[in-house]
Write an enzyme that holds these catalytic residues in place. Structure first.
Site, short mmCIF file in Angstrom:
data_model
loop_
_atom_site.label_atom_id
_atom_site.label_comp_id
_atom_site.label_asym_id
_atom_site.label_seq_id
_atom_site.Cartn_x
_atom_site.Cartn_y
_atom_site.Cartn_z
N CYS A 76 -23.48 -12.84 -8.06
CA CYS A 76 -22.13 -12.44 -8.49
C CYS A 76 -21.58 -13.42 -9.54
CB CYS A 76 -21.21 -12.26 -7.28
SG CYS A 76 -19.75 -11.25 -7.64
N ILE A 134 -18.81 -7.16 -4.34
CA ILE A 134 -17.41 -7.57 -4.18
C ILE A 134 -16.90 -8.03 -5.54
CG2 ILE A 134 -15.81 -9.12 -2.99
CD1 ILE A 134 -18.03 -9.49 -0.84
N ARG A 135 -16.04 -7.24 -6.17
CA ARG A 135 -15.52 -7.56 -7.51
C ARG A 135 -16.66 -7.98 -8.44
NH1 ARG A 135 -11.33 -11.90 -7.59
NH2 ARG A 135 -10.95 -11.10 -9.65
N HIS A 174 -24.22 -9.67 -3.36
CA HIS A 174 -24.22 -10.87 -2.51
C HIS A 174 -25.26 -10.78 -1.41
CE1 HIS A 174 -20.37 -12.65 -3.95
NE2 HIS A 174 -20.07 -11.40 -4.22
N GLU A 176 -26.42 -13.11 0.23
CA GLU A 176 -26.07 -14.11 1.25
C GLU A 176 -25.11 -13.55 2.30
OE1 GLU A 176 -22.88 -14.61 -1.96
OE2 GLU A 176 -24.98 -14.02 -1.87
#
Length: 195
Positions: A76, A134-135, A174, A176
């Protein structure tokens, strides 16, 4: 293995690598950077990371590490930092050009537009990857030496979301945040081959 530990999902990447039996070092100084054979640039907020990289005097050491071929993985915001060109960012934002791509920040929308999807990935066995966005940025241009590992179709256009060039790999999502460690394993293989 080092994790750039100025801001973002440092703990989550450390846990993912620990699942694979790898010890990590939180990297905040040039001396710490010199001690690692690979570096993870975590998800977080790319403009905050840019400011912190300057405050911690890490911009030039990271540029030198990129030039020397230190293996790097960015998720990201980390993808944004590894890109050669970034759209929709501040004029003073930092990026390192480790991967010849143009990325657009927050391309998928605001926090409320976050989503998960099963993402087919090139050369990755065991089925689609559970990707959390996420964004997230997406890639708008890839140079000739960039391998696209995964893409998402948006309004009829395939947008790369996982790329690799040499010893650098980046994802807009992501890995992770979940329990699937295949992208971390891929990065460990890159680091091992570079030794």
């Amino acid at each position: 293995m080092g994790i750039l530990a100025l801001q973002g999902a440092v703990r989550e990447h450390a846990l993912a690598l620990a699942d694979l039996g790898v010890e990590t070092l939180e990297v905040r100084t040039p001396a710490q950077l010199d001690r690692v054979d690979g570096l993870v640039l975590p998800g977080g907020e790319s403009t905050a990371m840019s400011r912190l990289l300057k405050i911690f005097a890490m911009v030039e050491p990271l540029r030198e590490a990129v030039a020397a071929g230190l293996p790097m993985y960015g998720s990201c915001a980390g993808m944004i930092l590894l890109a050669s060109e970034v759209l929709d960012t501040r004029a003073d934002a930092v990026n390192f050009g480790a991967i010849d791509i143009t990325v657009r920040r927050n391309a998928f929308g605001r926090q409320i537009d976050s989503f998960e999807t099963a993402l087919p990935c090139v050369g990755m066995p065991d089925g689609p990857f559970p990707a959390v966005f996420i964004r997230a940025p997406w890639v708008e241009r890839c140079g000739p030496d960039v391998e696209v590992l995964a893409a998402v179709e948006i309004e009829g256009v395939l947008r790369p979301v996982a790329v690799r060039q040499g010893t650098a790999v980046a994802t807009s999502f992501h890995p992770e945040m979940g329990h699937d460690r295949r992208f971390h394993q891929l990065f460990l293989e890159i680091v091992g081959a570079a030794r």
